[in-house]
Design a protein around this motif. Structure first.
Motif, PDB file in Angstrom:
ATOM      1  N   GLN A 195     -14.596 -14.526   3.676  1.00 52.60           N
ATOM      2  CA  GLN A 195     -14.611 -13.710   1.882  1.00 52.60           C
ATOM      3  C   GLN A 195     -15.960 -14.130   1.449  1.00 52.60           C
ATOM      4  O   GLN A 195     -15.905 -13.106   0.304  1.00 52.60           O
TER       5      GLN A 195
ATOM      6  N   GLN B 174     -17.676 -10.768   1.613  1.00 54.34           N
ATOM      7  CA  GLN B 174     -17.035  -9.348   1.639  1.00 54.34           C
ATOM      8  C   GLN B 174     -17.589  -9.847  -0.107  1.00 54.34           C
ATOM      9  O   GLN B 174     -18.103  -9.051  -0.914  1.00 54.34           O
TER      10      GLN B 174
ATOM     11  N   SER C 158     -19.456  -6.507  -2.376  1.00 52.00           N
ATOM     12  CA  SER C 158     -19.299  -6.602  -3.625  1.00 52.00           C
ATOM     13  C   SER C 158     -20.600  -6.521  -4.280  1.00 52.00           C
ATOM     14  O   SER C 158     -20.546  -5.333  -5.019  1.00 52.00           O
TER      15      SER C 158
ATOM     16  N   GLN D 160      -9.199  -7.179   9.799  1.00 53.45           N
ATOM     17  CA  GLN D 160      -9.473  -7.601   8.585  1.00 53.45           C
ATOM     18  C   GLN D 160     -11.626  -7.292   8.296  1.00 53.45           C
ATOM     19  O   GLN D 160     -12.008  -6.447   7.696  1.00 53.45           O
TER      20      GLN D 160
ATOM     21  N   MET E  49     -12.126  -4.490   5.690  1.00 56.68           N
ATOM     22  CA  MET E  49     -13.340  -3.644   4.721  1.00 56.68           C
ATOM     23  C   MET E  49     -14.466  -2.723   4.492  1.00 56.68           C
ATOM     24  O   MET E  49     -15.170  -2.248   3.517  1.00 56.68           O
TER      25      MET E  49
END
Length: 941
Positions: free
Chosen positions: A663, A666, A670, A703, A707
């Motif tokens: 996470q 990620q 972003s 996952q 992504m």
């Protein structure tokens, strides 16, 4: 006027743009038909030399490149005009004279032997004729200039191959008109120095035409005599070296034997030069000795009855190898001799056993002496002296030591284990002698010799290594160079340590201590990495200590980025051999500080400095995961089979860590989606992990695919496609894990197709990666092309577009895609249908590339497509190629309809099944299309 204006701009205008324009215009003028007319005008005596030079150059270009435009009935007048001009310029501008001589030389080469049978003899006669206007010396110099440029012009001429051979033999015969003249000029007492200099240059030029060495004997002896004259020394060296070095010389063994005494006769002059520090003279004499020894050692060794005179030459070269002073500051000669020792050894070892045994007896002591000499030359100067060296001198010295290291490694083949024993004895005596403490330089050089051999030769069977490992801790390390060599020596012995693990503890503390010293960064980190890679199954007892020291130096930021990456790889190897819970515990302590940093960075607004920090941390993780492999995929060492650890149950530690930080990654992404480098660093972590873990990576697949899909849909980047390709490659045959990868493949394809509609020209890297992905899919999982939502026709058209990109890698990748696609015509209906309906467009694009649109380096790749079309769509191809070739001026205006027809028939002939032949046909045709066939460009093609 325009011509003079342009010349004025070229020579005198300070503005570089004007200069460039003028040069462009003048180059076109030189090749224009008018050049014949204006060249002679520019040579008028009232013009300045720059303008006259341009006129002479234009004549040379016309004669050398456009010979076929000159009517045969004009040869004679052109010849006499050039002779007249050369005579006029004999006392004038040197640069203009040289260009005119080059023009006449070019004319002679094109005319001989038919149109001008005794060209060289004629030249000599013309210039020896009395001419009251020009004094004798000037005429003599002009003749020598002409005779010097003639062989040089031959070497660079654009004559076709068959003419080259013919002209070479005519010239070699004509040396009979040249050499007597040269000998006479060298022997005349009243010949001034500058004439003798020119004579030696002329001789140097002629010997490169492979003239029999015995015909050169008198001139070589005269050149040896000229070595005594400082003014002629350099030119005489060139002449002797060129004469001795021509490949053909080895046929004349008697002449070679006659050359040994005059070479040995230079030893006194060499010693005096060394004593007085005259580097130029010692360098020149060394070049002569090496030229004779290196080029002809085999021929001279064969003359067994002359073994003593050859041994004397070898000893003279040994003196040059060991010439006093430090390279490159006090001498530059010793480096010239190193290849001689390789050649001599190869020649000795190539004899049949009996003869070899005799020579081994003579030359083994010589080679042991060579080792001592080389290790002496490899020694560092005193610290004080070294401090004064420039960085350039230090770098040259470093390269010189690498050359010495390579030579020692080579010599090991001749001397074998005895060489290691002798190095070990010397080192032992040095380190245990309390009366005479040795310099660190001496110790370092002996260790360096050991390391040079141990790095490439398997020393596992040597009985001196245990003693050496015992000696290493006794070395008192007083400076960086010695410490570096100690580290590299330990690194070179890492495979030996894997077989003798009880000795690890002797040296590991030294390595860990060195890790804390920034000056030993490269040597200590690379040595630790080697030990962790080779000895990992014996390192668990030391693991806690190694991790602790590594963590400390990483936190203190002692090392530069690339060494930090190596250190992480070392830790990956180390952890691979531990139990899973141990690995997790170590990973936790190792990675936590970086994860905390990354969390902080992820909250900050993007800026250049936090970008570097993010890339650094992501890089550390990728490098750790590159080598952390508990399934031991990389273990191919038989000896380690016994030590294999029990197969681990439960998830792979790398996967556990990746899931924990997923996470966070990620979140970083972003914020940085726009930045190709950050995206690349993120993809690298997963790419390295997939490559190492293979099937163990499976739990991460869903996952990661999600992504990557989000990433690529927002901002397409090549690194995301490359990672997708990796996943397709590894999981193609895993039905359980493939669905998310299939969905990702289809998503990437549709996003990229949209990109193509908007204009893909700005993204050659994406197009390149996309073509590679499609090729991989066709290779590993062709039924992806059966998906109803894959637009095969659009993919095919993108491929055709990509073939027209200017970037060679992109075109190569597109060719790779078609080479995989065409063989699938039969088994995958959608592919077959698209190829049959649109194949003509593909053929058209391939022919455009071959016709000159694409780089010549890509022709083999285009040929692969033609080969595949031929094999899998033959009946279509025969219609398409006919239609394509009927277009006027296609694929190039330079090829005639007959040439196009020939090419089409060749491609469709029985030879089409031979891929090598198809490649040759394409090469041949592309040269015709580019107007290069039969020119000098094709020689190296």
């Amino acid at each position: 006027p325009c011509l003079f204006q342009a010349l004025h701009q070229l020579y005198y205008d300070p503005n570089i743009e004007n200069k460039n324009l003028a040069q462009k215009w003048l180059m076109q003028a030189q090749v224009s038909p008018q050049a014949w007319h204006f060249s002679w005008l520019l040579l008028n005596m009232d013009k300045v030399p720059e303008i006259q030079y341009f006129g002479a150059s234009a004549l040379h270009i016309k004669i050398s490149r456009y010979w076929n435009d000159i009517p045969a009935d004009q040869y004679e007048s052109l010849k006499s005009q050039l002779f007249t001009q050369i005579t006029r310029f004999a006392g004038g501008s040197k640069i203009v004279l040289t260009r005119l001589c080059v023009a006449l030389a070019s004319l002679a080469l094109s005319m001989m032997p038919e149109a001008w049978p005794c060209a060289v003899a004629d030249m000599v006669r013309m210039f020896q004729a009395e001419d009251s206007n020009v004094d004798g010396r000037a005429r003599c110099l002009a003749l020598l200039e002409l005779l010097t440029v003639l062989p040089e012009e031959f070497q660079t001429s654009r004559l076709p191959q068959y003419r080259k051979g013919q002209v070479r033999s005519v010239l070699a015969q004509e040396c009979g008109s040249v050499f007597p003249l040269l000998e006479q000029l060298l022997q005349q007492q009243d010949s001034p120095g500058f004439i003798k200099q020119k004579v030696l240059k002329c001789f140097s030029s002629w010997v490169q035409l492979e003239i029999p060495l015995m015909d050169c004997e008198n001139l070589i002896q005269a050149a040896f005599t000229s070595l005594q004259d400082p003014e002629l020394f350099d030119t005489a060296v060139e002449a002797v070296v060129n004469a001795i070095s021509q490949p053909d010389a080895q046929r004349y063994v008697n002449t070679l034997l006659k050359l040994i005494p005059p070479v040995l006769g230079l030893q006194e002059q060499l010693r005096q030069a060394v004593q007085s520090g005259d580097m130029e003279t010692s360098h020149g004499i060394c070049r002569i000795a090496v030229a004779l020894g290196e080029n002809h050692s085999r021929a001279l060794l064969d003359q067994v009855e002359h073994w003593q005179s050859f041994l004397a030459l070898v000893n003279m070269i040994m003196f040059c190898t060991g010439i006093p002073g430090h390279y490159p500051v006090n001498e530059t000669t010793s480096s010239l001799t190193l290849t001689f020792w390789y050649t001599l050894q190869d020649d000795i070892l190539s004899f049949e056993p009996d003869k070899q045994a005799v020579y081994q007896q003579v030359y083994r002591p010589v080679y042991f002496q060579l080792v001592d000499v080389l290790l002496h030359k490899a020694q560092f100067p005193s610290d004080e002296e070294y401090g004064f060296w420039s960085s350039d001198e230090k770098e040259q010295f470093r390269i010189y030591r690498v050359d010495i290291s390579d030579t020692l490694m080579y010599v090991y083949e001749m001397l074998g284990a005895e060489l290691l024993s002798s190095l070990y004895d010397k080192l032992g005596r040095l380190l245990t002698n309390t009366e005479q403490p040795s310099t660190w330089q001496h110790t370092e050089a002996l260790l360096y010799g050991f390391q040079s051999i141990a790095e490439t030769i398997d020393v596992n069977y040597s009985d001196v290594v245990p003693g050496l490992i015992g000696l290493i801790p006794r070395i008192s390390i007083s400076n960086v160079q010695l410490a570096d060599t100690v580290m590299f020596t330990i690194g070179a012995l890492s495979e030996w340590l894997a077989d003798h693990p009880v000795m690890i503890n002797n040296v590991l503390p030294l390595v860990l201590q060195a890790l804390g010293n920034p000056e030993l960064s490269i040597s200590s980190v690379s040595t630790l990495k080697k030990i962790c890679r080779e000895c990992k199954y014996d390192l668990p007892p030391y693991a806690a200590n190694i991790v602790a020291v590594s963590q400390e130096v990483l936190m203190k930021q002692i090392h530069k980025t690339s060494q930090c990456m190596w250190l992480m790889q070392a830790l990956g190897f180390l952890l691979s051999a531990l139990q899973v819970e141990e690995i997790l515990k170590n990973l936790h302590s190792l990675i936590t500080p970086y994860i905390q940093q990354l969390e902080k960075l992820a909250d900050e607004t993007p800026n250049p400095s936090n970008k570097l920090a993010i890339i650094h941390i992501l890089g550390l993780l990728s490098n750790l995961f590159t080598t952390l492999d508990i399934s031991h995929h990389d273990d191919d060492h038989e000896s380690n089979e016994v030590k294999k650890l029990p197969v681990q149950q439960g998830p792979n530690p790398v996967v556990v860590v990746l899931q924990q930080v997923f996470q966070l990654i990620q979140k970083v992404l972003s914020k940085w989606l726009n930045d190709a480098q950050v995206v690349e660093s993120v993809c690298a972590i997963f790419e390295k992990s997939v490559k190492t873990l293979l099937d163990d990576f499976a739990p991460m697949v869903p996952q990661l695919c999600e992504m990557l899909g989000q990433m690529y849909s927002t901002i397409p980047q090549a690194s995301a496609i490359d990672l997708t390709r990796q996943l397709v490659h590894i999981f193609a045959h895993e039905p359980a894990h493939f669905p998310p990868i299939k969905a990702l493949f289809l998503l990437v394809t549709s996003v990229t197709l949209t990109l193509f509609q908007q204009g893909p020209r700005d993204h050659p890297d994406i197009v390149d990666s996309f073509m590679q992905l499609l090729a991989q899919a066709l290779k590993r999982k062709p039924d992806l092309f059966l998906c109803s939502n894959l637009d095969v026709k659009a993919v095919f058209q993108c491929g055709v577009l990509s073939l027209k990109f200017p970037e060679a890698p992109t075109v190569k990748a597109s060719c790779g895609f078609f080479t995989e696609l065409l063989p699938r015509c039969g088994e995958i209906a959608p592919v077959g249908q698209v190829v049959h309906e649109n194949g003509k467009v593909l053929l058209q694009a391939v022919l455009e590339g071959v016709g000159g649109q694409a780089s010549r380096s890509l022709m083999d790749h285009f040929a692969e497509i033609l080969f595949a079309l031929n094999k899998h769509c033959f009946s279509y191809l025969s219609i398409w190629i006919k239609e394509a070739m009927q277009q006027d001026g296609f694929p190039s205006a330079r090829v005639s309809p007959e040439q196009k027809e020939t090419f089409s028939q060749q491609i469709l002939s029985r030879e089409r099944v031979n891929k090598r032949r198809v490649k040759e046909m394409v090469k041949e045709f592309t040269l015709l299309c580019r107007g290069l066939h039969g020119t000098e460009y094709t020689a190296d093609y």
